[in-house]
Design a protein around this motif. Structure first.
Motif: not given
Length: 368
Positions: A98-125
């Motif tokens: 997920l971190l690699a995808l965020v760094r490569d694609w550069r989204p403007d928002r990350v929307v994650g289901v409540a139990t996808a605990y990697a989502a807020p970490l990737a958005a922060h990074d």
């Protein structure tokens, strides 16, 4: 704008998120949906581009980081902690992808289901806003706390000691069904979604009598279906091909949201997406004992009058006597109060904003 959605750990956990992702895409924004490989068929079937961040499945994380098999304790606090740690290991497994995808694609928002605990970490990074998407059903805080404890090494690498707070939160639970201590969230109307298939001809005729739908693969035992045939109702088993069912019982791989109608009764084990689909269709429910974590919202639904609980809810997945299930279905069919309560909750859902209405709020400029 580019919006990255992060899927849940099972198909059922992904379904409620799909209509919002579709709405964002139809609003003219670029959308990717990231998830473990086994849920990507759901994403693809919804017409959304999916990106795999791991090939492993949730059951793989019933093994701890030292390679030891984890035996889940009996229902209770220790069980909830153990489940939360499973979710934490699941999130840790997909985090690098997920971190690699965020760094490569550069989204403007990350929307994650409540139990996808990697989502807020990737958005922060990545330095972009994170939106938490919740059903607010079967998402206890203890799961999150245990997941954070399990994610300690990953948090430390990112310079964190807790999950970053969301920029926005979204909830698809009708207000009456949300827990009193649930965090504030933007309401979103639940749109029933499941992977579709060609419909058998019995699905669409007019409603000359109510249906009792059994939506639990473990409850299609012949004795239960034979018992339900005593009712003045059409008996339907969803999610199963035509097969070994008693004469006169309908069975097919038909989405519940298509087969169920107002006035029907659905027998199931309280999975959040199923509960919400029944409410969106104004169907009353007979709730069997489910996995730990389902009891709280099942009890609230029963107290609101839209469901009848049967069996021993303290024993996850406990079998229930056929006579008890049949009697509960007969009661729910005969007492109009159940249907009236289901209609009230559907009315609540219909007052909530549609996915398209939320798109401007999720894509608006962030004020520093």
């Amino acid at each position: 704008m580019r919006v990255l959605f992060v899927a849940g750990h099972t198909a059922g956990a992904c379904y409620p998120l799909v209509p919002l992702a579709q709405a964002v895409r139809l609003g003219g924004h670029e959308v990717f949906v990231a998830g473990h490989e086994d849920v990507l068929p759901v994403v693809a079937a919804a017409g959304l581009p999916g990106v795999a961040i791991s090939s492993r499945t949730l059951s793989d994380f019933l093994v701890d980081r030292r390679g030891r098999t984890v035996e889940l304790p009996e229902p209770g606090h220790e069980h909830d902690l153990a489940v939360g740690r499973v979710f934490g290991r699941f999130a840790a497994d997909g985090l690098d992808g997920l971190l690699a995808l965020v760094r490569d694609w550069r989204p403007d928002r990350v929307v994650g289901v409540a139990t996808a605990y990697a989502a807020p970490l990737a958005a922060h990074d990545g330095g972009m806003p994170y939106v938490r998407f919740a059903t607010d059903l079967a998402e206890p805080v203890v799961h999150m706390l245990a997941a954070v404890a399990e994610l300690g090494p990953e948090l430390e690498k990112l310079g964190l000691y807790e999950l970053p707070a969301p920029w926005r939160s979204v909830s698809v639970a009708p207000p009456s069904l949300r827990a009193p201590d649930a965090a504030p969230a933007l309401p979103l109307r639940h749109i029933p979604y499941e992977t579709q298939s060609a419909l058998p001809p019995w699905v669409h005729p007019g409603q000359d009598r109510p249906r009792v739908l059994v939506h639990d693969h473990g409850e299609t035992r012949p004795d239960l279906l034979e018992g339900l045939r005593e009712l003045e109702a059409e008996i339907v088993v969803t999610g199963q091909e035509e097969g070994p069912v008693p004469p006169g019982v309908r069975a097919g791989r038909v989405p519940l949201g298509v087969a169920v109608r107002p006035g029907d009764v659905v027998v199931h084990r309280g999975r959040p997406d199923v509960v919400l689909t029944c409410l969106a269709r104004a169907a009353a429910q007979v709730l069997l004992p489910g996995d730990p974590g389902l009891d709280e919202h099942a009890g609230r639904l029963a107290r609101l009058g839209a469901a009848r609980q049967v069996g021993d809810s303290a024993v996850p997945g406990a079998p229930v006597e056929t006579e008890e299930v049949v009697a509960a279905c007969r009661e729910v069919l005969a007492d109009p109060a159940y249907g009236q309560a289901a209609h009230r909750l559907r009315a609540e859902i219909h007052e909530m904003p549609l996915p398209a209405d939320l798109v401007p709020l999720l894509t608006e400029e962030v004020v520093a």
